[in-house]
Design a protein around this motif. Structure first.
Motif, PDB file in Angstrom:
ATOM      1  N   ALA A 110       0.857  -1.182   0.000  1.00 22.61           N
ATOM      2  CA  ALA A 110       0.000   0.000   0.000  1.00 22.61           C
ATOM      3  C   ALA A 110       0.894   1.234   0.000  1.00 22.61           C
ATOM      4  N   VAL A 111       0.385   2.290  -0.597  1.00 22.31           N
ATOM      5  CA  VAL A 111       1.082   3.574  -0.575  1.00 22.31           C
ATOM      6  C   VAL A 111       0.093   4.629  -0.077  1.00 22.31           C
ATOM      7  N   ARG A 112       0.547   5.411   0.909  1.00 18.61           N
ATOM      8  CA  ARG A 112      -0.252   6.521   1.423  1.00 18.61           C
ATOM      9  C   ARG A 112       0.541   7.802   1.216  1.00 18.61           C
ATOM     10  N   ARG A 113      -0.117   8.761   0.598  1.00 22.08           N
ATOM     11  CA  ARG A 113       0.536  10.055   0.380  1.00 22.08           C
ATOM     12  C   ARG A 113      -0.375  11.140   0.916  1.00 22.08           C
ATOM     13  N   ARG A 114       0.139  11.934   1.846  1.00 25.19           N
ATOM     14  CA  ARG A 114      -0.626  13.034   2.428  1.00 25.19           C
ATOM     15  C   ARG A 114      -0.003  14.353   1.992  1.00 25.19           C
ATOM     16  N   THR A 115      -0.850  15.267   1.534  1.00 25.51           N
ATOM     17  CA  THR A 115      -0.372  16.580   1.091  1.00 25.51           C
ATOM     18  C   THR A 115      -1.353  17.646   1.560  1.00 25.51           C
ATOM     19  N   PRO A 116      -0.853  18.829   1.909  1.00 24.68           N
ATOM     20  CA  PRO A 116      -1.756  19.906   2.322  1.00 24.68           C
ATOM     21  C   PRO A 116      -2.554  20.441   1.124  1.00 24.68           C
ATOM     22  N   VAL A 117      -3.772  20.873   1.406  1.00 20.62           N
ATOM     23  CA  VAL A 117      -4.552  21.597   0.404  1.00 20.62           C
ATOM     24  C   VAL A 117      -4.031  23.029   0.427  1.00 20.62           C
ATOM     25  N   PRO A 118      -3.442  23.506  -0.678  1.00 24.38           N
ATOM     26  CA  PRO A 118      -2.815  24.831  -0.660  1.00 24.38           C
ATOM     27  C   PRO A 118      -3.791  25.956  -0.357  1.00 24.38           C
ATOM     28  N   GLU A 119      -3.299  26.963   0.326  1.00 18.72           N
ATOM     29  CA  GLU A 119      -4.090  28.178   0.570  1.00 18.72           C
ATOM     30  C   GLU A 119      -4.416  28.832  -0.764  1.00 18.72           C
ATOM     31  N   GLY A 120      -5.609  29.399  -0.841  1.00 17.43           N
ATOM     32  CA  GLY A 120      -5.963  30.197  -2.016  1.00 17.43           C
ATOM     33  C   GLY A 120      -6.479  29.410  -3.203  1.00 17.43           C
ATOM     34  N   GLU A 122      -9.076  27.183  -5.461  1.00 13.18           N
ATOM     35  CA  GLU A 122     -10.515  26.992  -5.597  1.00 13.18           C
ATOM     36  C   GLU A 122     -10.813  25.562  -5.176  1.00 13.18           C
ATOM     37  N   LEU A 123     -11.558  25.397  -4.076  1.00 13.43           N
ATOM     38  CA  LEU A 123     -11.741  24.061  -3.499  1.00 13.43           C
ATOM     39  C   LEU A 123     -12.430  23.094  -4.452  1.00 13.43           C
ATOM     40  N   ALA A 124     -13.399  23.562  -5.222  1.00 15.40           N
ATOM     41  CA  ALA A 124     -14.085  22.683  -6.171  1.00 15.40           C
ATOM     42  C   ALA A 124     -13.109  22.172  -7.223  1.00 15.40           C
ATOM     43  N   GLU A 125     -12.244  23.049  -7.710  1.00 16.94           N
ATOM     44  CA  GLU A 125     -11.250  22.631  -8.703  1.00 16.94           C
ATOM     45  C   GLU A 125     -10.256  21.656  -8.098  1.00 16.94           C
ATOM     46  N   PHE A 126      -9.841  21.924  -6.862  1.00 14.85           N
ATOM     47  CA  PHE A 126      -8.903  21.031  -6.186  1.00 14.85           C
ATOM     48  C   PHE A 126      -9.513  19.635  -6.025  1.00 14.85           C
ATOM     49  N   ALA A 127     -10.783  19.590  -5.612  1.00 17.71           N
ATOM     50  CA  ALA A 127     -11.452  18.309  -5.420  1.00 17.71           C
ATOM     51  C   ALA A 127     -11.604  17.569  -6.745  1.00 17.71           C
TER      52      ALA A 127
END
Length: 198
Positions: A110-120, A122-127
């Motif tokens: 298994a591989v788990r990768r955690r990354t921060p959601v960058p400030e600024g 557009e959350l819909a685009e990020f999702a």
């Protein structure tokens, strides 16, 4: 879909065969747990596949909140708490799930990768990009399944994938932690809805 994981980092001189034996004895207990999509019994060993620690860190994909809560507050989790103490349990709201090109093969890594959601951003685009990225990951050779979720208390994205063999796992998701899969309970894997989770 809800993703969940807890990790127990163990002392350097801890015999990891204790974890292997525990999973061999008890892993089957969740093979038919209601509301559970899947549980991957995961382990990392110091110096293996880049791990700096000895660690037991099962990862769950839940189909229902009721199943997750019955596990945490009335099920086998109490046995783990009694043996190791109560760990912090991380939870992520599901964004995407996909069966991989190797969906019919056994998961070995298994591989788990955690990354921060960058400030600024557009959350819909990020999702939407997380959904597309999960689809691309699932299409790689050796991928059994791939999922993505977000922890909105920390604004952290997690990508989780199961792989059929080590070489694919090590080359498939740079920057992630690689775990050995000791057992896979998957009573509701077929109930996990593929694609976008909203």
């Amino acid at each position: 879909m809800h993703a969940m994981q807890y990790e127990m980092t163990l002392p350097a001189d801890y015999g990891m065969d204790v974890i292997r034996d525990r999973v061999a004895r008890l892993g089957h207990l969740l093979d038919d747990w209601g509301g559970l999509g899947l549980k991957a019994y995961l382990m990392r060993e110091r110096g293996v596949d880049g791990s700096p620690v000895d660690q037991y860190g099962p990862f769950y994909l839940w189909h229902t909140v009721e199943g997750m809560n019955s596990f945490l507050f009335g099920g086998p989790f109490q046995g783990l708490v009694g043996d190791f103490g109560r760990p912090t349990v991380r939870q992520w709201t599901g964004l995407a799930y996909e069966e991989g090109r190797a969906a019919d093969t056994a998961a070995a890594f298994a591989v788990r990768r955690r990354t921060p959601v960058p400030e600024g951003v557009e959350l819909a685009e990020f999702a939407e990009e997380a959904v597309a990225g999960t689809r691309r990951l699932a299409d790689r050779d050796g991928v059994v399944l791939a999922a993505a979720g977000v922890d909105t208390s920390r604004w952290e994205l997690v990508r989780f994938s199961l792989w059929s063999h080590r070489e694919a796992a090590l080359s498939g998701e740079s920057g992630g932690e690689v775990f050995q899969v000791l057992h896979l309970s998957q009573p509701g894997r077929k109930t996990l809805v593929p694609g976008r989770q909203w």
